[in-house]
Motif scaffolding. Structure first.
Motif, PDB file in Angstrom:
ATOM      1  N   ASP A  39      25.311  94.328 -16.680  1.00 38.64           N
ATOM      2  CA  ASP A  39      26.860  94.345 -16.742  1.00 38.64           C
ATOM      3  C   ASP A  39      27.324  93.557 -17.912  1.00 38.64           C
ATOM      4  O   ASP A  39      26.989  92.423 -17.847  1.00 38.64           O
ATOM      5  CB  ASP A  39      27.183  94.033 -15.357  1.00 38.64           C
ATOM      6  N   PRO A  40      28.103  94.047 -18.945  1.00 34.19           N
ATOM      7  CA  PRO A  40      28.433  93.308 -19.893  1.00 34.19           C
ATOM      8  C   PRO A  40      29.494  92.101 -19.517  1.00 34.19           C
ATOM      9  O   PRO A  40      29.602  90.905 -20.042  1.00 34.19           O
ATOM     10  CB  PRO A  40      29.444  94.166 -20.757  1.00 34.19           C
ATOM     11  N   MET A  41      30.538  92.316 -18.339  1.00 32.88           N
ATOM     12  CA  MET A  41      31.199  91.414 -18.024  1.00 32.88           C
ATOM     13  C   MET A  41      30.296  90.072 -17.374  1.00 32.88           C
ATOM     14  O   MET A  41      30.661  88.897 -17.629  1.00 32.88           O
ATOM     15  CB  MET A  41      31.830  91.984 -16.600  1.00 32.88           C
ATOM     16  N   VAL A  43      27.200  89.325 -18.451  1.00 36.53           N
ATOM     17  CA  VAL A  43      26.576  88.689 -19.406  1.00 36.53           C
ATOM     18  C   VAL A  43      27.794  87.983 -20.307  1.00 36.53           C
ATOM     19  O   VAL A  43      27.423  86.562 -20.661  1.00 36.53           O
ATOM     20  CB  VAL A  43      25.902  89.569 -20.590  1.00 36.53           C
ATOM     21  N   HIS A  44      28.921  88.388 -20.456  1.00 33.43           N
ATOM     22  CA  HIS A  44      30.023  87.294 -21.136  1.00 33.43           C
ATOM     23  C   HIS A  44      30.301  86.242 -20.259  1.00 33.43           C
ATOM     24  O   HIS A  44      30.309  85.068 -20.684  1.00 33.43           O
ATOM     25  CB  HIS A  44      31.081  88.462 -21.127  1.00 33.43           C
ATOM     26  N   SER A  45      30.212  86.421 -18.783  1.00 33.56           N
ATOM     27  CA  SER A  45      30.536  85.270 -18.091  1.00 33.56           C
ATOM     28  C   SER A  45      29.454  84.039 -18.068  1.00 33.56           C
ATOM     29  O   SER A  45      29.715  82.995 -17.764  1.00 33.56           O
ATOM     30  CB  SER A  45      30.796  85.624 -16.542  1.00 33.56           C
ATOM     31  N   GLY A  47      27.535  83.359 -20.764  1.00 41.88           N
ATOM     32  CA  GLY A  47      27.714  82.866 -21.999  1.00 41.88           C
ATOM     33  C   GLY A  47      28.963  81.675 -21.562  1.00 41.88           C
ATOM     34  O   GLY A  47      28.786  80.499 -22.197  1.00 41.88           O
ATOM     35  N   LYS A  48      29.952  82.044 -21.043  1.00 44.71           N
ATOM     36  CA  LYS A  48      31.257  81.097 -20.909  1.00 44.71           C
ATOM     37  C   LYS A  48      30.691  80.056 -19.843  1.00 44.71           C
ATOM     38  O   LYS A  48      31.036  78.868 -20.217  1.00 44.71           O
ATOM     39  CB  LYS A  48      32.466  81.971 -20.414  1.00 44.71           C
ATOM     40  N   THR A  49      29.945  80.559 -18.869  1.00 44.62           N
ATOM     41  CA  THR A  49      29.579  79.256 -18.122  1.00 44.62           C
ATOM     42  C   THR A  49      28.960  78.248 -18.788  1.00 44.62           C
ATOM     43  O   THR A  49      28.879  77.204 -18.409  1.00 44.62           O
ATOM     44  CB  THR A  49      28.797  79.847 -16.802  1.00 44.62           C
ATOM     45  N   GLY A 214      39.952  84.633 -20.201  1.00 46.51           N
ATOM     46  CA  GLY A 214      39.067  84.114 -21.356  1.00 46.51           C
ATOM     47  C   GLY A 214      38.202  83.135 -20.856  1.00 46.51           C
ATOM     48  O   GLY A 214      37.153  82.799 -21.575  1.00 46.51           O
ATOM     49  N   THR A 215      38.183  82.657 -19.600  1.00 44.17           N
ATOM     50  CA  THR A 215      37.427  81.526 -19.214  1.00 44.17           C
ATOM     51  C   THR A 215      36.854  81.814 -17.757  1.00 44.17           C
ATOM     52  O   THR A 215      36.575  81.166 -16.872  1.00 44.17           O
ATOM     53  CB  THR A 215      38.177  80.136 -18.896  1.00 44.17           C
ATOM     54  N   GLN A 216      36.518  83.274 -17.520  1.00 42.52           N
ATOM     55  CA  GLN A 216      35.721  83.727 -16.287  1.00 42.52           C
ATOM     56  C   GLN A 216      34.398  83.320 -16.150  1.00 42.52           C
ATOM     57  O   GLN A 216      33.619  83.813 -16.937  1.00 42.52           O
ATOM     58  CB  GLN A 216      36.157  85.396 -16.314  1.00 42.52           C
TER      59      GLN A 216
END
Length: 266
Positions: A39-41, A43-45, A47-49, A214-216
């Motif tokens: 899930d790209p979402m 993976v993105h989260s 990285g943000k975490t 942008g900060t999820q």
């Protein structure tokens, strides 16, 4: 020991076992690891975490070290006042503290009003609400006691006679601080860094109130998948992976830095 043991099993180990069991049942042993990574979402989260956790940990360590040194070097009454202020904020509800930051950082909030009155910003304000820079001060404020306590325990273990001996032998204040005081705080610093980093990985309330699209972070994704989408399989897999990552991180850090010995002093 039976009542606390039962409470530990039912209240902590029970939900963990259920989460891991659901993750394996819904996804299988391999899918429990691979499905979230598709899930790209997610993976993105992740990285943000990680970015948020590392940044918050570094900022909290700097502030916590300075605060602890101020408490240790100040007169006794001043030190007690500083500690009282720290724990007064710690004892206030997390939700109340977070909402206070919402009122401070929101558009036309207290910070924007102060900035305009001092001529530091225009009518648009600082624009910190629901941004990563705006999320850092609240997170550092909330995490600060978890950093100060282990460092202060190390500071208390320092023998004052060593400091007096170093000063009597001609050591300057900066030299004594650099060669004697700061090295003695190393174990407490690592304990505080690990604790703050682990808490930041799974922190939910403050990012949910103050963060934006942008900060999820990962905890917010888990909340959405469970509360809105009712995706039990993905939720359980993410929860299990986060738990395993935290346990592995703690085991490695404890093996290298002997952090468990520091908890005995706190």
């Amino acid at each position: 020991m039976l009542p606390p043991a039962l409470l530990l099993v039912l209240g902590m180990l029970g939900p963990v076992a259920v989460t891991i069991g659901v993750a394996l049942r819904e996804n299988g042993p391999v899918g429990a690891v691979t499905q979230p990574m598709r899930d790209p979402m997610v993976v993105h989260s992740i990285g943000k975490t990680l970015l948020l956790a590392v940044t918050v940990t570094i900022a909290t360590w700097i502030c916590g070290l300075l605060f602890t040194l101020a408490v240790g070097l100040a007169p006794r009454v001043v030190g007690q006042i500083l500690f009282g202020i720290l724990f007064l904020t710690f004892w206030i509800s997390l939700l109340v503290r977070t909402y206070g930051w919402v009122l401070t950082l929101q558009p036309n909030g207290a910070l924007d009003t102060l900035g305009r009155s001092l001529g530091l910003t225009d009518a648009a304000g600082f624009g910190l609400f629901q941004t990563l820079p705006g999320l850092l001060p609240p997170m550092v404020h909330i995490m600060l006691p978890y950093m100060v306590l282990p460092i202060y325990a190390s500071l208390q273990a320092l023998d004052p006679a060593q400091v007096r001996a170093a000063r009597s032998l001609g050591g300057s204040e900066f030299l004594v601080l650099r060669r004697l005081v700061l090295p003695s705080l190393r174990s407490g610093s690592w304990a505080g860094v690990l604790l703050v980093f682990i808490l930041s990985l799974g922190f939910y309330v403050t990012p949910a109130f103050l963060g934006g699209p942008g900060t999820q972070v990962l905890a917010m994704v888990i909340g959405v998948q469970f509360g809105r989408l009712e995706n039990i399989g993905l939720t359980a897999a993410l929860g299990a992976l986060l738990l395993i990552a935290v346990l592995v991180l703690y085991a490695i850090a404890d093996r290298i830095f002997k952090i468990s010995e520091q908890w005995e002093r706190v």
